[in-house]
Design an enzyme around this catalytic site. Sequence first.
Site, mmCIF file in Angstrom:
data_model
loop_
_atom_site.group_PDB
_atom_site.id
_atom_site.type_symbol
_atom_site.label_atom_id
_atom_site.label_comp_id
_atom_site.label_asym_id
_atom_site.label_seq_id
_atom_site.Cartn_x
_atom_site.Cartn_y
_atom_site.Cartn_z
ATOM 1 N N CYS A 103 6.426 -2.843 -2.250
ATOM 2 C CA CYS A 103 6.062 -4.224 -2.576
ATOM 3 C C CYS A 103 5.875 -4.485 -4.071
ATOM 4 C CB CYS A 103 4.868 -4.691 -1.753
ATOM 5 S SG CYS A 103 3.624 -3.465 -1.373
ATOM 6 N N ARG A 158 4.547 9.947 0.331
ATOM 7 C CA ARG A 158 3.116 9.852 0.562
ATOM 8 C C ARG A 158 2.544 11.248 0.785
ATOM 9 N NH1 ARG A 158 3.224 4.326 4.308
ATOM 10 N NH2 ARG A 158 4.189 3.049 2.673
ATOM 11 N N GLN A 201 11.878 3.644 4.638
ATOM 12 C CA GLN A 201 11.347 2.461 5.310
ATOM 13 C C GLN A 201 12.359 1.328 5.310
ATOM 14 O OE1 GLN A 201 7.653 0.696 3.614
ATOM 15 N NE2 GLN A 201 6.742 1.405 5.512
ATOM 16 N N ASP A 252 12.215 -1.773 4.811
ATOM 17 C CA ASP A 252 11.199 -2.646 4.250
ATOM 18 C C ASP A 252 11.795 -3.984 3.823
ATOM 19 O OD1 ASP A 252 8.625 -3.132 3.574
ATOM 20 O OD2 ASP A 252 8.551 -1.762 1.874
ATOM 21 N N HIS A 288 10.448 -7.859 1.820
ATOM 22 C CA HIS A 288 9.423 -8.748 1.278
ATOM 23 C C HIS A 288 10.027 -10.135 1.095
ATOM 24 C CE1 HIS A 288 7.915 -4.720 0.302
ATOM 25 N NE2 HIS A 288 6.750 -5.266 0.638
ATOM 26 N N LYS A 299 -2.346 -8.357 9.358
ATOM 27 C CA LYS A 299 -1.044 -7.902 9.865
ATOM 28 C C LYS A 299 -0.879 -8.287 11.331
ATOM 29 C CE LYS A 299 -1.847 -3.520 9.365
ATOM 30 N NZ LYS A 299 -1.560 -2.073 9.457
ATOM 31 N N HIS A 331 5.256 -9.305 4.109
ATOM 32 C CA HIS A 331 5.741 -7.922 4.186
ATOM 33 C C HIS A 331 6.235 -7.711 5.621
ATOM 34 C CE1 HIS A 331 3.197 -6.645 0.569
ATOM 35 N NE2 HIS A 331 2.706 -7.829 0.904
#
Length: 594
Positions: A289, A319, A337, A339, A341, A423, A469
């Site tokens: 992000c 991570r 991911q 992902d 945005h 979320k 997100h």
Amino acid sequence: MPVDPNSDPYYRLRHSLAHVMAQAVLEIFPDAKIAIGPPIENGFYYDFDLPRPLTPEDLSEIERRMKRIIAGNHPFIYREVTAEEARQIFANQPYKLELIEGLAKGLDEYGETHHGDTVISTYRQDTFEDLCRGPHLNHTGEINPEAFKLMSIAGAYWRGDEKNRQLQRIYGTGWNTKEELEAYLHRLEEARKRDHRRLGKELGLFFFSDDIGPGLPIFTPKGEIIRHEMEKFVREVQTRYGYQHVWTGNVVKEQLYRKSGHYDNYRDSMFPPMVESEDLVFRLKPMNCPSHMTLYNQLGVISYRDLPLRFAEFATLYRYEDSGALSGLTRVRALTQDDCHIFCRPDQIQEEFSLALQVIREVLGTYQFTDYKVRLSLRGSEGKYVQDDEKWELATAALRSALEANGVEYFEVEGEAAFYGPKADFLARDVLGREWQLSTIQVDFIQPARLGCEYIGEDDKPHTPVVLHRAVTGTTERFMGILIEHYGGAFPLWLAPVQAVVIPITDKQMEFARQVRQRLFMAGLRVELDDNRDRMQGKIRRAQLQKIPYMLIIGAREEAADSVAVRTRAGEDLGAMPVDAFLARALEEIRTRS
């Protein structure tokens, strides 16, 4: 994890079984020191400090004594006591005394601050008394002695802290009926057969190596085909819905995470810093992000007419998970991911949520995850949340409104939000009924303001966009592990690393088999030729063990007719069909991802 007594229908039963088990253990080891024993999903456990290691034979003896205790119909008796009274009751139990000191200071059994009045209470059945808030069954006779089983022994540090003494934990499961117990044990056996770590190795999909390090999977050509097809599918769907794919690298200056708030809230999960100079420190990227918001800021002046902007990326993130938490592909340190945005105006949140929901429904439906529920994860009273009550209230209201406008049933849980916003988490059940968190949609009013994201509104003034997100399958690695178990390694044709194998009955058909394999390969199928000298049945068995969807058998008749005899991995004989007819069938099955 402990379960909620208000939502788990088995809570009282399993809590009562934990106490009965502790009594049985104390009968065998009178000097044992007892810790805690909560109900958990599908069962219960209790931690003990014992004079010797437990054995499987001990579990049998504990079960026998538990059944005797159950048969006594002993009532579970509740009473409230003072801290001093509790100290006297548990004078020879050091772990209980530590809990009592914490309770007297307003802490719960896990050492966390307990909100509300602190009451020290116990439950007693027969000769056993334990610190406990309950609830329990009325008496032990309400436990079905044929519907519980002690499952395993494990090590567990007191209060989960490796600096503390290691205890022995006994896990058990308990149900209302013998049939429920047997069904659960059957599901466990099926789960064992489907374990993605075992199947991944047997099917030659991925490995872990000490030379590379824990939590860092390496994928074979077959495994990479599956990864590629998974990404290709989501990429195609996202593109169709107006998402644009970007790339923002793997390394980022630490300062960006200080600005976004991730450093303060997430640094324990980041890999150690790479220091070039005092003013230039890098981190392996743990999330996308801040990078996507930086990219947004590089695009120049953005008008309200330009929104929404939807940035998607298949980036590998890093991570630094605790080594004890790593588990196959479902908990790794390098994760890719899917992902996205979405930068939008506040009035576009509901529409963009609806679009993201359509993507999620299409993708999960294709993977045959149709049984799912939605958890609205909210900020809790404790935890590292960015302090901006107004923005939190706006984000929570917007997310609730979007869920309700789309007719999505949801339940709320406090304390599970991201540090920057609430979320909507999608919890799906696989074929064994196990629940997995897969997709998520999050509303963020906070980070874009911290990173200076702006657009020019209709009033010609700068405004801060809202960021949604969104992840569909979460991470490729984890979702691949889930899929291996969901399908039991028998992937649908479009996802299978090898889609068909050509099996000549004798060497006389070998040249024609090579030609068939080449024709199918050039048409886009992933096809192998089994030219081993084994008998045909051995070749079929080998293909079935590798869970290859189609076996194309060629004998003299098939060669003369330009056809193949088609069998499926499930053992179904589809009979002979022209090579072109099989090709058309397979390509249509792949096109529709059916």
